[in-house]
Scaffold this active site. Structure first.
Site, PDB file in Angstrom:
ATOM      1  N   HIS A 108      -7.590   3.162   3.753  1.00  0.00           N
ATOM      2  CA  HIS A 108      -7.567   3.872   5.038  1.00  0.00           C
ATOM      3  C   HIS A 108      -8.967   3.982   5.660  1.00  0.00           C
ATOM      4  O   HIS A 108      -9.092   4.145   6.864  1.00  0.00           O
ATOM      5  CB  HIS A 108      -7.049   5.301   4.848  1.00  0.00           C
ATOM      6  CG  HIS A 108      -5.578   5.400   4.603  1.00  0.00           C
ATOM      7  ND1 HIS A 108      -4.958   4.862   3.505  1.00  0.00           N
ATOM      8  CD2 HIS A 108      -4.594   5.992   5.322  1.00  0.00           C
ATOM      9  CE1 HIS A 108      -3.657   5.132   3.559  1.00  0.00           C
ATOM     10  NE2 HIS A 108      -3.417   5.813   4.648  1.00  0.00           N
ATOM     11  N   ASP A 166       0.868  -1.186   0.000  1.00  0.00           N
ATOM     12  CA  ASP A 166       0.000   0.000   0.000  1.00  0.00           C
ATOM     13  C   ASP A 166       0.902   1.233   0.000  1.00  0.00           C
ATOM     14  O   ASP A 166       2.115   1.138   0.197  1.00  0.00           O
ATOM     15  CB  ASP A 166      -0.887  -0.002   1.260  1.00  0.00           C
ATOM     16  CG  ASP A 166      -1.776   1.246   1.337  1.00  0.00           C
ATOM     17  OD1 ASP A 166      -2.339   1.647   0.298  1.00  0.00           O
ATOM     18  OD2 ASP A 166      -1.889   1.850   2.422  1.00  0.00           O
ATOM     19  N   SER A 167       0.279   2.383  -0.192  1.00  0.00           N
ATOM     20  CA  SER A 167       1.035   3.636  -0.130  1.00  0.00           C
ATOM     21  C   SER A 167       1.477   3.953   1.302  1.00  0.00           C
ATOM     22  O   SER A 167       2.315   4.820   1.504  1.00  0.00           O
ATOM     23  CB  SER A 167       0.171   4.775  -0.665  1.00  0.00           C
ATOM     24  OG  SER A 167      -1.049   4.806   0.051  1.00  0.00           O
ATOM     25  N   GLU A 205      -3.725   8.904   8.804  1.00  0.00           N
ATOM     26  CA  GLU A 205      -2.266   8.807   9.019  1.00  0.00           C
ATOM     27  C   GLU A 205      -1.872   9.550  10.306  1.00  0.00           C
ATOM     28  O   GLU A 205      -0.927   9.181  10.991  1.00  0.00           O
ATOM     29  CB  GLU A 205      -1.503   9.409   7.833  1.00  0.00           C
ATOM     30  CG  GLU A 205      -1.707   8.684   6.502  1.00  0.00           C
ATOM     31  CD  GLU A 205      -0.752   7.516   6.277  1.00  0.00           C
ATOM     32  OE1 GLU A 205       0.321   7.484   6.904  1.00  0.00           O
ATOM     33  OE2 GLU A 205      -1.103   6.634   5.474  1.00  0.00           O
ATOM     34  N   CYS A 239     -11.100   3.041  -0.232  1.00  0.00           N
ATOM     35  CA  CYS A 239      -9.721   3.429   0.057  1.00  0.00           C
ATOM     36  C   CYS A 239      -9.350   2.643   1.308  1.00  0.00           C
ATOM     37  O   CYS A 239     -10.158   2.570   2.246  1.00  0.00           O
ATOM     38  CB  CYS A 239      -9.638   4.929   0.326  1.00  0.00           C
ATOM     39  SG  CYS A 239      -8.036   5.430   0.987  1.00  0.00           S
ATOM     40  N   CYS A 271      -4.247  -1.380  -2.021  1.00  0.00           N
ATOM     41  CA  CYS A 271      -4.427   0.060  -2.185  1.00  0.00           C
ATOM     42  C   CYS A 271      -5.375   0.226  -3.365  1.00  0.00           C
ATOM     43  O   CYS A 271      -5.124  -0.335  -4.447  1.00  0.00           O
ATOM     44  CB  CYS A 271      -3.073   0.700  -2.495  1.00  0.00           C
ATOM     45  SG  CYS A 271      -3.165   2.424  -2.995  1.00  0.00           S
TER      46      CYS A 271
HETATM   47  N1  DGL Z   1      -4.327   3.524   0.378  1.00  0.00           N
HETATM   48  C1  DGL Z   1      -4.739   4.369  -0.697  1.00  0.00           C
HETATM   49  C2  DGL Z   1      -5.963   3.805  -1.402  1.00  0.00           C
HETATM   50  O1  DGL Z   1      -6.519   2.810  -0.989  1.00  0.00           O
HETATM   51  C3  DGL Z   1      -5.055   5.756  -0.250  1.00  0.00           C
HETATM   52  C4  DGL Z   1      -3.952   6.559   0.341  1.00  0.00           C
HETATM   53  C5  DGL Z   1      -3.212   7.372  -0.665  1.00  0.00           C
HETATM   54  O2  DGL Z   1      -3.736   8.342  -1.230  1.00  0.00           O
HETATM   55  O3  DGL Z   1      -2.081   7.016  -0.871  1.00  0.00           O
HETATM   56  O4  DGL Z   1      -6.376   4.372  -2.376  1.00  0.00           O
END
Ligand code: DGL
Length: 280
Positions: A194, A18-19, A160, A192, A81
């Site tokens: 998060h 993931d990011s 975050e 998303c 992600c």
């Molecule tokens: N984890 C990313 C997603 O599911 C979102 C966070 C980001 O913008 O990097 O899209």
């Protein structure tokens, strides 16, 4: 039935990326549902957020991460992600020789199964919502379903920052989710990784009549099928323990470790290593 198990390949870990920390919600579900599997997780904490970046950049980042995960001999990769799943899944599947899944199809499939009114809301990053990927995939399952997307770019930094239960987060969520006030949706995809961490805030605002879809659950089910179809399932006697799961990030490990240990993972994260992802 004679099942041929190549133990080395079967014991190899699952690569998840993931990011940042959001993909831990997917890792959590995989650890819960597939307790025999070990995990190598990479969070691109130096380059988060992905949600506002271009398709070309996300593909480049995702390929670097897949190359890194393959140095850890992963047997399959889960793109945990939504943004990277939207932009990079097909490129990765073309380029790399291990089974790879994203989170979009599993989430879309659950939403189509749950909706009665055939009106589904999707919240996600700007990249995911503007790509219209959820609409496309939902229409593959049911072309008559109406899909209403809403980008919620402030949700990721709030998560975050650890502001999961906070009046500021409540206010931001109320503003974003007012988009759905007159849309008569009965299902909302948390598009998303998060956002499941804001589930209680979102639930409070959307009410009990809107079903919230967390694609992580269905992704873990889909991973189980994928491993089985490829003869890659870990033997049932090999229960993964916390030492077998490994965590890597591209920025400082401390914040990631503290966050990961605050979200009810089945294991305590003991060690997080920082790597230079640009080298891959
Ligand atoms: N984890 C990313 C997603 O599911 C979102 C966070 C980001 O913008 O990097 O899209």
């Amino acid at each position: 039935m004679n099942i041929n198990i190549n133990t080395d390949a079967n014991l190899a870990p699952i690569g998840i990326f993931d990011s940042g920390v959001g993909g831990l919600t997917v890792a959590r579900e995989i650890m819960r549902q597939l307790p025999n599997e070990s995990v190598v997780y990479f969070g691109d904490t130096a380059r988060v957020p992905y949600g506002s970046k271009s398709e070309g950049t996300i593909i480049r980042y995702s390929k670097q991460i897949a190359r890194f995960l393959l140095t850890k001999h992963v047997k399959a990769i889960v793109i945990a992600c939504n943004t990277a799943s939207a932009f990079a899944l097909e490129s990765l599947q073309r380029e790399f020789d291990v089974p790879i899944i994203g989170v979009i199809k599993p989430g879309a499939k659950t939403a189509v199964a749950e909706t009665v009114t055939k009106r589904i809301g999707v919240i996600g990053t700007e990249g995911t919502i503007h790509s219209q990927i959820y609409t496309k995939v939902i229409h593959e399952y049911d072309p008559e379903t109406v899909v209403i997307g809403k980008p919620c770019p402030l949700f990721c930094p709030l998560v975050e920052e650890g502001w999961l239960h906070d009046t500021v987060t409540d206010e931001v969520a109320r503003r974003y989710l007012s988009e759905f006030d007159d849309k008569n949706i009965d299902t909302l995809i948390l598009g998303c990784t998060h956002y499941p961490l804001l589930r209680s805030t979102i639930k409070k605002i959307m009410g009990d009549n809107v079903y919230l879809v967390n694609p992580a659950y269905e992704t873990a089910l889909r991973l189980r099928e994928l491993l089985s179809a490829n003869n890659l399932t870990s033997p049932s006697e090999s229960i993964a323990d916390s030492k077998q799961h490994r965590f890597y990030v591209s920025d400082t490990p401390e914040k990631f470790k503290a966050f990961g240990n605050s979200i009810d993972l089945p294991f305590y994260i003991e060690k997080v290593e920082q790597i230079n992802i640009e080298a891959f």
